[in-house]
Design a protein around this motif. Structure first.
Motif, PDB file in Angstrom:
ATOM      1  N   GLY A   1       0.824  -1.202   0.000  1.00 54.62           N
ATOM      2  CA  GLY A   1       0.000   0.000   0.000  1.00 54.62           C
ATOM      3  C   GLY A   1       0.855   1.246   0.000  1.00 54.62           C
ATOM      4  N   PRO A   2       0.280   2.400   0.179  1.00 56.67           N
ATOM      5  CA  PRO A   2      -1.142   2.594   0.504  1.00 56.67           C
ATOM      6  C   PRO A   2      -2.076   2.533  -0.701  1.00 56.67           C
ATOM      7  N   VAL A   3      -1.529   2.497  -1.941  1.00 52.76           N
ATOM      8  CA  VAL A   3      -2.384   2.341  -3.125  1.00 52.76           C
ATOM      9  C   VAL A   3      -2.515   0.855  -3.405  1.00 52.76           C
ATOM     10  N   TRP A   4      -3.697   0.306  -3.119  1.00 56.75           N
ATOM     11  CA  TRP A   4      -3.889  -1.143  -3.219  1.00 56.75           C
ATOM     12  C   TRP A   4      -4.357  -1.591  -4.597  1.00 56.75           C
ATOM     13  N   TRP A   5      -4.866  -0.646  -5.376  1.00 60.21           N
ATOM     14  CA  TRP A   5      -5.274  -0.952  -6.752  1.00 60.21           C
ATOM     15  C   TRP A   5      -5.352   0.347  -7.528  1.00 60.21           C
ATOM     16  N   ARG A   6      -5.048   0.271  -8.810  1.00 61.07           N
ATOM     17  CA  ARG A   6      -5.170   1.441  -9.685  1.00 61.07           C
ATOM     18  C   ARG A   6      -5.567   0.967 -11.070  1.00 61.07           C
ATOM     19  N   GLY A   7      -6.525   1.661 -11.665  1.00 55.15           N
ATOM     20  CA  GLY A   7      -6.974   1.341 -13.021  1.00 55.15           C
ATOM     21  C   GLY A   7      -7.422   2.607 -13.724  1.00 55.15           C
ATOM     22  N   ALA A   8      -7.773   2.489 -15.001  1.00 50.10           N
ATOM     23  CA  ALA A   8      -8.109   3.668 -15.791  1.00 50.10           C
ATOM     24  C   ALA A   8      -9.255   3.371 -16.747  1.00 50.10           C
ATOM     25  N   VAL A   9     -10.040   4.428 -17.027  1.00 53.50           N
ATOM     26  CA  VAL A   9     -11.102   4.383 -18.034  1.00 53.50           C
ATOM     27  C   VAL A   9     -10.856   5.552 -18.978  1.00 53.50           C
TER      28      VAL A   9
ATOM     29  N   VAL B   1     -13.893  -3.925   7.456  1.00 51.55           N
ATOM     30  CA  VAL B   1     -12.944  -3.460   6.438  1.00 51.55           C
ATOM     31  C   VAL B   1     -12.305  -2.160   6.912  1.00 51.55           C
ATOM     32  N   PRO B   2     -10.974  -2.058   6.878  1.00 47.76           N
ATOM     33  CA  PRO B   2     -10.301  -0.829   7.322  1.00 47.76           C
ATOM     34  C   PRO B   2     -10.743   0.369   6.483  1.00 47.76           C
ATOM     35  N   PRO B   3     -10.629   1.589   7.028  1.00 48.64           N
ATOM     36  CA  PRO B   3     -11.006   2.792   6.271  1.00 48.64           C
ATOM     37  C   PRO B   3     -10.242   2.886   4.952  1.00 48.64           C
ATOM     38  N   PHE B   4     -10.918   3.417   3.942  1.00 49.39           N
ATOM     39  CA  PHE B   4     -10.308   3.545   2.620  1.00 49.39           C
ATOM     40  C   PHE B   4     -10.942   4.733   1.912  1.00 49.39           C
TER      41      PHE B   4
ATOM     42  N   SER C   1     -12.277  12.493  -4.243  1.00 53.21           N
ATOM     43  CA  SER C   1     -12.096  11.316  -3.397  1.00 53.21           C
ATOM     44  C   SER C   1     -13.396  10.979  -2.685  1.00 53.21           C
ATOM     45  N   TYR C   2     -13.650   9.685  -2.519  1.00 56.15           N
ATOM     46  CA  TYR C   2     -14.887   9.212  -1.919  1.00 56.15           C
ATOM     47  C   TYR C   2     -14.569   8.183  -0.835  1.00 56.15           C
ATOM     48  N   ALA C   3     -15.155   8.386   0.344  1.00 57.10           N
ATOM     49  CA  ALA C   3     -15.006   7.453   1.456  1.00 57.10           C
ATOM     50  C   ALA C   3     -16.207   6.511   1.493  1.00 57.10           C
ATOM     51  N   ARG C   4     -16.156   5.536   2.391  1.00 62.55           N
ATOM     52  CA  ARG C   4     -17.220   4.537   2.477  1.00 62.55           C
ATOM     53  C   ARG C   4     -18.606   5.176   2.622  1.00 62.55           C
ATOM     54  N   ASP C   5     -18.716   6.225   3.460  1.00 65.17           N
ATOM     55  CA  ASP C   5     -20.021   6.837   3.726  1.00 65.17           C
ATOM     56  C   ASP C   5     -20.587   7.586   2.532  1.00 65.17           C
ATOM     57  N   ASP C   6     -19.772   7.863   1.519  1.00 64.60           N
ATOM     58  CA  ASP C   6     -20.266   8.554   0.330  1.00 64.60           C
ATOM     59  C   ASP C   6     -21.054   7.621  -0.587  1.00 64.60           C
ATOM     60  N   PHE C   7     -20.871   6.320  -0.413  1.00 60.01           N
ATOM     61  CA  PHE C   7     -21.524   5.347  -1.284  1.00 60.01           C
ATOM     62  C   PHE C   7     -22.867   4.940  -0.682  1.00 60.01           C
TER      63      PHE C   7
ATOM     64  N   LEU D   1      -9.632   8.763 -16.957  1.00 60.96           N
ATOM     65  CA  LEU D   1      -9.888   8.861 -15.533  1.00 60.96           C
ATOM     66  C   LEU D   1      -9.149   7.725 -14.839  1.00 60.96           C
ATOM     67  N   VAL D   2      -8.299   8.085 -13.891  1.00 59.15           N
ATOM     68  CA  VAL D   2      -7.514   7.101 -13.146  1.00 59.15           C
ATOM     69  C   VAL D   2      -8.168   6.904 -11.783  1.00 59.15           C
ATOM     70  N   VAL D   3      -8.531   5.659 -11.476  1.00 60.39           N
ATOM     71  CA  VAL D   3      -9.182   5.318 -10.217  1.00 60.39           C
ATOM     72  C   VAL D   3      -8.175   4.615  -9.320  1.00 60.39           C
ATOM     73  N   SER D   4      -8.076   5.074  -8.063  1.00 61.74           N
ATOM     74  CA  SER D   4      -7.136   4.476  -7.117  1.00 61.74           C
ATOM     75  C   SER D   4      -7.859   4.108  -5.834  1.00 61.74           C
ATOM     76  N   LEU D   5      -7.580   2.940  -5.319  1.00 59.95           N
ATOM     77  CA  LEU D   5      -8.094   2.479  -4.036  1.00 59.95           C
ATOM     78  C   LEU D   5      -6.974   2.644  -3.008  1.00 59.95           C
ATOM     79  N   ILE D   6      -7.215   3.500  -2.013  1.00 61.94           N
ATOM     80  CA  ILE D   6      -6.141   3.933  -1.114  1.00 61.94           C
ATOM     81  C   ILE D   6      -6.552   3.707   0.334  1.00 61.94           C
ATOM     82  N   GLY D   7      -5.616   3.222   1.151  1.00 60.38           N
ATOM     83  CA  GLY D   7      -5.878   3.049   2.573  1.00 60.38           C
ATOM     84  C   GLY D   7      -4.600   2.745   3.331  1.00 60.38           C
TER      85      GLY D   7
END
Length: 365
Positions: free
Chosen positions: A46-54, A74-77, A90-96, A111-117
């Motif tokens: 980490g802290p970037v556990w996944w990254r992808g693009a559209v 699940v730990p905060p992300f 950036s969006y946290a769990r409560d935004d979904f 658009l690059v999407v990253s999962l961070i925690g």
């Protein structure tokens, strides 16, 4: 223009017909995606556990629809989305919500999407299932006399008194009936926006809406992408008045101001200004050849509207119509289509005097 009132400025503008058209704007498409991020696809570091693009090119904006599934342990992300042509959100769990969320609008490109925690988010599943590919190429079909006299809000030809009205006006991006759409809306309270009922008034449109404030070109033509706020819920809507009050997820008036509403009707021939996002384009104003044609006409309800000659287009729905004192006297919603003369032959807007009691009853003091 120093020393002139807004009314005097409008009076100096040169004063120079079609079936009714509700002026929301449909442009673009929604492409389905199959991007699934689960434990097998997470990085070991980490802290970037996944990254992808559209990636999508050749259009106006992109927005992603994302859904998460996670247990309480699940730990905060955060999920960040960054555009290569501008924008980082950036969006946290409560935004979904239960059905996920639509991201903010960003210029087309990648658009690059990253999962961070701080910790590896074991037990989390992130799905990116759709991309909204939205344009901004609406035809200006509701032009009085066939000549488009709208101007970019910061065009040097626009008087400062007119330009100053545009701060609280936003471009709305949303989905309704399964299609990407855009309208206009404006702030009447810190976190409450007024637009048309035919734009944003149901779960689909509210849940997918983002309001872009400050989406405009400066005097040199450089595009500012502004600040975005999401729909946090509907306050109230009214079909007959074609009006909807949208609660935003945060206050915006400290940065962009509020409109001033008028409780008085206008008279035939009175000068007007319409601040709008025609065709989803950067903010524009109509003030040339822009005046009241008839102060009392039918809209969705009897005697609910005024008729005006201000140039508009699809996407102008929900735009404020100002009088010569800079107060909102109407809510634009109808344009007209060329070559169809069996209906009315002018633009129409819901009278502010008709809206006033409804607003007073539904907007908190």
């Amino acid at each position: 223009m120093r020393g002139l009132t807004l009314g005097m400025v409008l009076a100096l503008a040169t004063l120079q017909s079609r079936a009714q058209v509700l002026e929301s704007h449909i442009d673009g498409r929604i492409d389905l995606l199959e991007i699934v991020v689960d434990a097998e696809r997470l990085s070991s570091d980490g802290p970037v556990w996944w990254r992808g693009a559209v990636t999508r090119f050749g259009t106006g904006f992109l927005r992603l629809h994302m859904v998460i599934r996670s247990g309480a342990t699940v730990p905060p992300f955060i999920v960040s989305v960054e555009g290569d042509r501008g924008g980082l959100f950036s969006y946290a769990r409560d935004d979904f919500g239960p059905d996920g969320l639509w991201t903010a609008a960003m210029p087309a490109g990648t658009l690059v999407v990253s999962l961070i925690g701080a910790e590896r988010p074991e037990g989390l599943e992130l799905r990116i299932d759709s991309v909204m590919v939205e344009g901004n190429s609406g035809a200006l079909f509701s032009t009085w006399g066939g000549v488009d006299e709208t101007r970019p809000v910061n065009d040097p030809a626009v008087p400062p008194e007119v330009r100053a009205l545009g701060g609280p006006v936003a471009r709305l991006s949303f989905i309704r009936g399964g299609k990407p759409r855009s309208c206009t809306g404006f702030l009447i309270a810190d976190d409450i926006l007024l637009t048309n009922e035919h734009c944003v008034s149901d779960l689909e449109s509210c849940g997918s809406m983002t309001a872009i404030f400050g989406f405009e070109r400066d005097a040199a033509g450089r595009l500012g992408f502004g600040t975005q706020a999401r729909c946090a819920g509907m306050v109230r809507s009214d079909f007959a008045l074609d009006a909807a009050l949208v609660k935003l997820d945060r206050p915006m008036s400290s940065s962009f101001g509020l409109v001033a509403m008028s409780q008085e009707d206008v008279i035939d021939g009175a000068p007007l200004v319409v601040v709008q996002h025609p065709g989803g384009a950067p903010k524009q104003v109509s003030f040339l050849n822009c005046h009241v044609l008839s102060a009392l006409v039918d809209g969705r309800a009897a005697s609910s509207d005024l008729a005006h000659s201000c140039d508009t287009a699809s996407g102008s729905s929900g735009a404020p119509v100002f009088n010569g004192e800079g107060r909102v006297v109407a809510l634009h919603h109808y344009g007209f289509a060329e070559g169809q003369v069996d209906k009315w032959t002018e633009n129409r807007a819901v009278r502010g005097a008709r809206l006033e009691a409804w607003l007073r009853a539904n907007v908190p003091p």
